[in-house]
Design a protein around this motif. Structure first.
Motif, PDB file in Angstrom:
ATOM      1  N   ALA A 289       0.856  -1.007   0.024  1.00  0.00           N
ATOM      2  CA  ALA A 289      -0.004   0.021  -0.087  1.00  0.00           C
ATOM      3  C   ALA A 289       0.868   1.284   0.170  1.00  0.00           C
ATOM      4  CB  ALA A 289      -1.070  -0.053   1.314  1.00  0.00           C
ATOM      5  N   VAL A 290       1.913   1.236   0.834  1.00  0.00           N
ATOM      6  CA  VAL A 290       2.783   2.497   0.814  1.00  0.00           C
ATOM      7  C   VAL A 290       3.652   2.752  -0.680  1.00  0.00           C
ATOM      8  CG1 VAL A 290       5.196   3.132   1.616  1.00  0.00           C
ATOM      9  CG2 VAL A 290       3.407   2.285   3.011  1.00  0.00           C
ATOM     10  N   ARG A 291       3.801   1.581  -1.390  1.00  0.00           N
ATOM     11  CA  ARG A 291       4.298   1.804  -2.638  1.00  0.00           C
ATOM     12  C   ARG A 291       3.230   2.674  -3.544  1.00  0.00           C
ATOM     13  NH1 ARG A 291       7.241  -3.032  -1.209  1.00  0.00           N
ATOM     14  NH2 ARG A 291       5.455  -4.416  -1.971  1.00  0.00           N
ATOM     15  N   CYS A 292       1.981   2.232  -3.421  1.00  0.00           N
ATOM     16  CA  CYS A 292       0.976   2.783  -4.113  1.00  0.00           C
ATOM     17  C   CYS A 292       0.729   4.276  -3.833  1.00  0.00           C
ATOM     18  CB  CYS A 292      -0.247   1.934  -4.112  1.00  0.00           C
ATOM     19  SG  CYS A 292      -0.408   0.298  -4.871  1.00  0.00           S
ATOM     20  N   HIS A 293       0.977   4.153  -2.423  1.00  0.00           N
ATOM     21  CA  HIS A 293       0.420   5.617  -2.057  1.00  0.00           C
ATOM     22  C   HIS A 293       1.590   6.779  -2.249  1.00  0.00           C
ATOM     23  CE1 HIS A 293       0.928   8.570   1.709  1.00  0.00           C
ATOM     24  NE2 HIS A 293      -0.463   8.435   1.487  1.00  0.00           N
ATOM     25  N   ASP A 294       2.703   6.383  -2.744  1.00  0.00           N
ATOM     26  CA  ASP A 294       3.617   7.272  -3.079  1.00  0.00           C
ATOM     27  C   ASP A 294       3.500   8.213  -4.312  1.00  0.00           C
ATOM     28  OD1 ASP A 294       5.335   6.327  -1.062  1.00  0.00           O
ATOM     29  OD2 ASP A 294       6.646   5.172  -2.167  1.00  0.00           O
ATOM     30  N   SER A 295       2.495   7.745  -5.223  1.00  0.00           N
ATOM     31  CA  SER A 295       1.873   8.339  -6.154  1.00  0.00           C
ATOM     32  C   SER A 295       0.621   9.198  -6.199  1.00  0.00           C
ATOM     33  CB  SER A 295       1.879   7.400  -7.421  1.00  0.00           C
ATOM     34  OG  SER A 295       0.837   6.371  -7.272  1.00  0.00           O
ATOM     35  N   ILE A 296      -0.038   9.005  -5.103  1.00  0.00           N
ATOM     36  CA  ILE A 296      -1.227   9.822  -4.777  1.00  0.00           C
ATOM     37  C   ILE A 296      -1.328  10.824  -3.792  1.00  0.00           C
ATOM     38  CG2 ILE A 296      -2.370   7.839  -5.633  1.00  0.00           C
ATOM     39  CD1 ILE A 296      -3.406   7.216  -3.011  1.00  0.00           C
ATOM     40  N   ASP A 297      -2.244  11.845  -3.825  1.00  0.00           N
ATOM     41  CA  ASP A 297      -2.355  12.610  -2.550  1.00  0.00           C
ATOM     42  C   ASP A 297      -3.793  12.482  -2.046  1.00  0.00           C
ATOM     43  OD1 ASP A 297      -2.543  14.879  -1.120  1.00  0.00           O
ATOM     44  OD2 ASP A 297      -2.233  16.335  -2.931  1.00  0.00           O
ATOM     45  N   SER A 298      -4.104  11.873  -1.053  1.00  0.00           N
ATOM     46  CA  SER A 298      -5.310  11.663  -0.540  1.00  0.00           C
ATOM     47  C   SER A 298      -5.466  11.359   0.846  1.00  0.00           C
ATOM     48  CB  SER A 298      -5.692  10.049  -1.117  1.00  0.00           C
ATOM     49  OG  SER A 298      -7.015   9.578  -0.354  1.00  0.00           O
ATOM     50  N   ALA A 299      -5.933  12.346   1.677  1.00  0.00           N
ATOM     51  CA  ALA A 299      -5.987  12.591   3.058  1.00  0.00           C
ATOM     52  C   ALA A 299      -6.634  11.399   3.649  1.00  0.00           C
ATOM     53  CB  ALA A 299      -6.762  13.639   3.481  1.00  0.00           C
ATOM     54  N   ARG A 300      -7.615  10.709   2.941  1.00  0.00           N
ATOM     55  CA  ARG A 300      -8.174   9.228   3.395  1.00  0.00           C
ATOM     56  C   ARG A 300      -7.273   8.471   3.463  1.00  0.00           C
ATOM     57  NH1 ARG A 300     -12.398   5.426   1.043  1.00  0.00           N
ATOM     58  NH2 ARG A 300     -11.382   6.239  -0.883  1.00  0.00           N
ATOM     59  N   ALA A 301      -6.313   8.275   2.561  1.00  0.00           N
ATOM     60  CA  ALA A 301      -5.134   7.033   2.338  1.00  0.00           C
ATOM     61  C   ALA A 301      -4.424   7.545   3.331  1.00  0.00           C
ATOM     62  CB  ALA A 301      -4.668   7.294   1.047  1.00  0.00           C
ATOM     63  N   ASP A 302      -3.853   8.709   3.705  1.00  0.00           N
ATOM     64  CA  ASP A 302      -3.153   8.995   4.670  1.00  0.00           C
ATOM     65  C   ASP A 302      -3.393   8.611   6.019  1.00  0.00           C
ATOM     66  OD1 ASP A 302      -1.504  10.275   2.813  1.00  0.00           O
ATOM     67  OD2 ASP A 302      -2.275  12.256   3.185  1.00  0.00           O
ATOM     68  N   ARG A 303      -4.826   8.899   6.430  1.00  0.00           N
ATOM     69  CA  ARG A 303      -5.193   8.427   7.476  1.00  0.00           C
ATOM     70  C   ARG A 303      -5.214   6.938   7.938  1.00  0.00           C
ATOM     71  NH1 ARG A 303      -8.944  12.446   6.137  1.00  0.00           N
ATOM     72  NH2 ARG A 303     -10.531  10.890   5.596  1.00  0.00           N
ATOM     73  N   THR A 304      -5.748   6.251   6.569  1.00  0.00           N
ATOM     74  CA  THR A 304      -5.796   4.820   6.747  1.00  0.00           C
ATOM     75  C   THR A 304      -4.651   4.064   7.203  1.00  0.00           C
ATOM     76  OG1 THR A 304      -7.600   4.710   5.115  1.00  0.00           O
ATOM     77  CG2 THR A 304      -6.481   2.753   5.491  1.00  0.00           C
ATOM     78  N   LEU A 305      -3.474   4.588   6.480  1.00  0.00           N
ATOM     79  CA  LEU A 305      -2.013   3.930   6.950  1.00  0.00           C
ATOM     80  C   LEU A 305      -1.472   4.528   8.105  1.00  0.00           C
ATOM     81  CD1 LEU A 305      -0.350   4.354   3.405  1.00  0.00           C
ATOM     82  CD2 LEU A 305      -1.060   2.503   4.525  1.00  0.00           C
ATOM     83  N   ALA A 306      -2.034   5.789   8.530  1.00  0.00           N
ATOM     84  CA  ALA A 306      -1.574   6.100   9.956  1.00  0.00           C
ATOM     85  C   ALA A 306      -2.172   5.270  11.002  1.00  0.00           C
ATOM     86  CB  ALA A 306      -1.763   7.374  10.128  1.00  0.00           C
ATOM     87  N   ALA A 307      -3.439   4.835  10.824  1.00  0.00           N
ATOM     88  CA  ALA A 307      -4.137   4.115  11.758  1.00  0.00           C
ATOM     89  C   ALA A 307      -3.544   2.661  11.917  1.00  0.00           C
ATOM     90  CB  ALA A 307      -5.596   3.921  11.564  1.00  0.00           C
ATOM     91  N   LEU A 308      -3.115   2.130  10.869  1.00  0.00           N
ATOM     92  CA  LEU A 308      -2.572   0.880  10.775  1.00  0.00           C
ATOM     93  C   LEU A 308      -1.162   0.941  11.441  1.00  0.00           C
ATOM     94  CD1 LEU A 308      -3.655  -0.752   7.251  1.00  0.00           C
ATOM     95  CD2 LEU A 308      -3.741  -1.926   9.497  1.00  0.00           C
ATOM     96  N   ARG A 309      -0.559   1.897  11.050  1.00  0.00           N
ATOM     97  CA  ARG A 309       0.852   2.086  11.653  1.00  0.00           C
ATOM     98  C   ARG A 309       0.740   1.978  13.194  1.00  0.00           C
ATOM     99  NH1 ARG A 309       4.836   4.231  14.327  1.00  0.00           N
ATOM    100  NH2 ARG A 309       7.040   4.230  13.232  1.00  0.00           N
ATOM    101  N   ALA A 310      -0.056   2.647  13.921  1.00  0.00           N
ATOM    102  CA  ALA A 310      -0.532   2.667  15.183  1.00  0.00           C
ATOM    103  C   ALA A 310      -0.845   1.313  15.770  1.00  0.00           C
ATOM    104  CB  ALA A 310      -1.725   3.688  15.731  1.00  0.00           C
ATOM    105  N   ARG A 311      -1.542   0.497  14.923  1.00  0.00           N
ATOM    106  CA  ARG A 311      -1.965  -0.799  15.471  1.00  0.00           C
ATOM    107  C   ARG A 311      -0.691  -1.813  15.211  1.00  0.00           C
ATOM    108  NH1 ARG A 311      -7.547  -2.808  12.981  1.00  0.00           N
ATOM    109  NH2 ARG A 311      -6.803  -4.370  14.311  1.00  0.00           N
ATOM    110  N   LEU A 312       0.054  -1.624  14.248  1.00  0.00           N
ATOM    111  CA  LEU A 312       1.233  -2.634  14.198  1.00  0.00           C
ATOM    112  C   LEU A 312       2.316  -2.107  14.955  1.00  0.00           C
ATOM    113  CD1 LEU A 312       0.954  -2.937  10.348  1.00  0.00           C
ATOM    114  CD2 LEU A 312       1.132  -4.947  11.951  1.00  0.00           C
ATOM    115  N   ALA A 313       2.189  -0.999  15.442  1.00  0.00           N
ATOM    116  CA  ALA A 313       3.544  -0.633  16.350  1.00  0.00           C
ATOM    117  C   ALA A 313       4.035  -1.414  17.619  1.00  0.00           C
ATOM    118  CB  ALA A 313       3.277   0.748  16.588  1.00  0.00           C
ATOM    119  N   ARG A 314       2.895  -2.133  17.890  1.00  0.00           N
ATOM    120  CA  ARG A 314       2.877  -2.959  19.189  1.00  0.00           C
ATOM    121  C   ARG A 314       3.799  -4.494  18.603  1.00  0.00           C
ATOM    122  NH1 ARG A 314      -3.089  -3.332  18.686  1.00  0.00           N
ATOM    123  NH2 ARG A 314      -3.097  -1.320  19.680  1.00  0.00           N
TER     124      ARG A 314
END
Length: 332
Positions: A289-314
């Motif tokens: 998803a990060v590789r796809c995200h590099d080419s787009i500008d979407s606040a919704r995608a930003d929030r989605t990946l940020a939320a997953l980062r928080a969950r995976l951080a543990r």
């Protein structure tokens, strides 16, 4: 002799040409609004369809201003040109679709009040145009905002209104879109039975061919329905079924053509794997998803990946750490 040295039009012929020009300019001055014909509708429709498809590649951030400019152009053509009633209806229909696109791009960018204003504009324009399909599609997009940010029950009611409005006139793809949105709203309400019924109806509709589908239906297909079904299963707490649908969809999904959508669905698939206790599989999907995200500008995608980062951080496996390094806390 070199005939290029002679004037071709002289005397009475030249005077007649000048008089004709004078009459034409006088007529134009008395009618300051230019006239447009049906061929303009075809050209403008093509422009709008291309703009909609750019969202699949660039995301909303780069396109919001462009879509708003397109809506202003169409509004200006309605008010500042002369045209037949048929052309006017076509312009209102295009304005409705442009406003619907502005609404979606605003929603994806996190501008929710603006999104709702655009959607309401789209509904008014579609009513003036007498284009119930455009209006129904607008309500399907309004439903996304409602079941994601508001009341899912309102989303269900809105979709049911849209379904009633196009009964007997709907195309297979519009039927599939509305059933899919109905299913998503019902999954948010925890209504497993009605959600399954709506999804089955969507899959049934998409198998029926039609030569006259609206251009804005281009994105809906069996692959997309599996992704939506996966999201429904995830909301209903059935992570295993969600993984099944997401895996089925990923096998045929064209990530290169639809990177904006890929970010969201890969992230949701990652959520499903995480729910099943497999953080490595989740992190691997997040890396894609990060590789796809590099080419787009979407606040919704930003929030989605940020939320997953928080969950995976543990979790601290090597694959997870690689993903965490790709999305640092400051960007979350």
């Amino acid at each position: 002799m070199d005939r290029r040295g002679f004037l071709i039009t002289t005397g009475a012929s030249l005077a007649g040409t000048a008089l004709a020009w004078s009459s034409a300019t006088a007529s134009a001055a008395s009618n300051p609004y230019p006239r447009i014909g049906s061929e303009a509708i075809t050209s403008l429709s093509t422009r709008l369809a291309h703009l909609s498809r750019l969202d699949d590649v660039w995301g909303s951030g780069k396109l919001r201003d462009l879509a708003a400019a397109e809506l202003r152009l169409l509004t200006g053509l309605i008010t500042d040109t002369t045209h037949t009633t048929e052309v006017e209806q076509g312009l209102y229909g295009l304005a409705a679709e442009a406003a619907r696109l502005c609404g979606w791009l605003s929603y994806d960018s996190g501008h929710h009040a603006a999104a709702q204003r655009y959607y309401l504009t789209a509904l008014r324009a579609s009513a003036t145009a007498g284009d119930t399909l455009v209006g129904a599609n607008t309500m399907a997009f309004m439903a996304i905002q409602l079941y994601s940010r508001g009341n899912p029950q309102d989303a269900v009611a809105l979709v049911e209104t849209a379904q009633r409005s196009i009964r007997g006139r709907a195309t297979p793809k519009t039927i599939a879109i509305l059933h899919a949105r109905q299913a998503r709203a019902l999954s948010k309400l925890g209504d497993q039975s009605r959600c399954a019924t709506a999804l089955n109806a969507a899959f049934d509709a998409i198998t029926k061919g039609c030569d006259h589908e609206p251009s804005w239906c281009y994105w809906i297909n069996t692959t997309e329905l599996h992704m939506l079904a996966g999201s429904c299963a995830l909301d209903l707490g059935d992570a295993r079924r969600a993984v099944h649908h997401f895996t089925t969809a990923k096998d045929s999904f064209d990530i290169a053509t639809y990177p904006a959508g890929a970010v969201i669905y890969l992230a949701r698939a990652a959520e499903a794997h995480l729910a099943l206790g497999d953080p490595d599989a989740a992190a691997d999907l997040c890396l894609q998803a990060v590789r796809c995200h590099d080419s787009i500008d979407s606040a919704r995608a930003d929030r989605t990946l940020a939320a997953l980062r928080a969950r995976l951080a543990r979790h601290r496996t090597p694959v997870v750490r690689e993903f965490l390094d790709q999305i640092p806390p400051s960007s979350a």
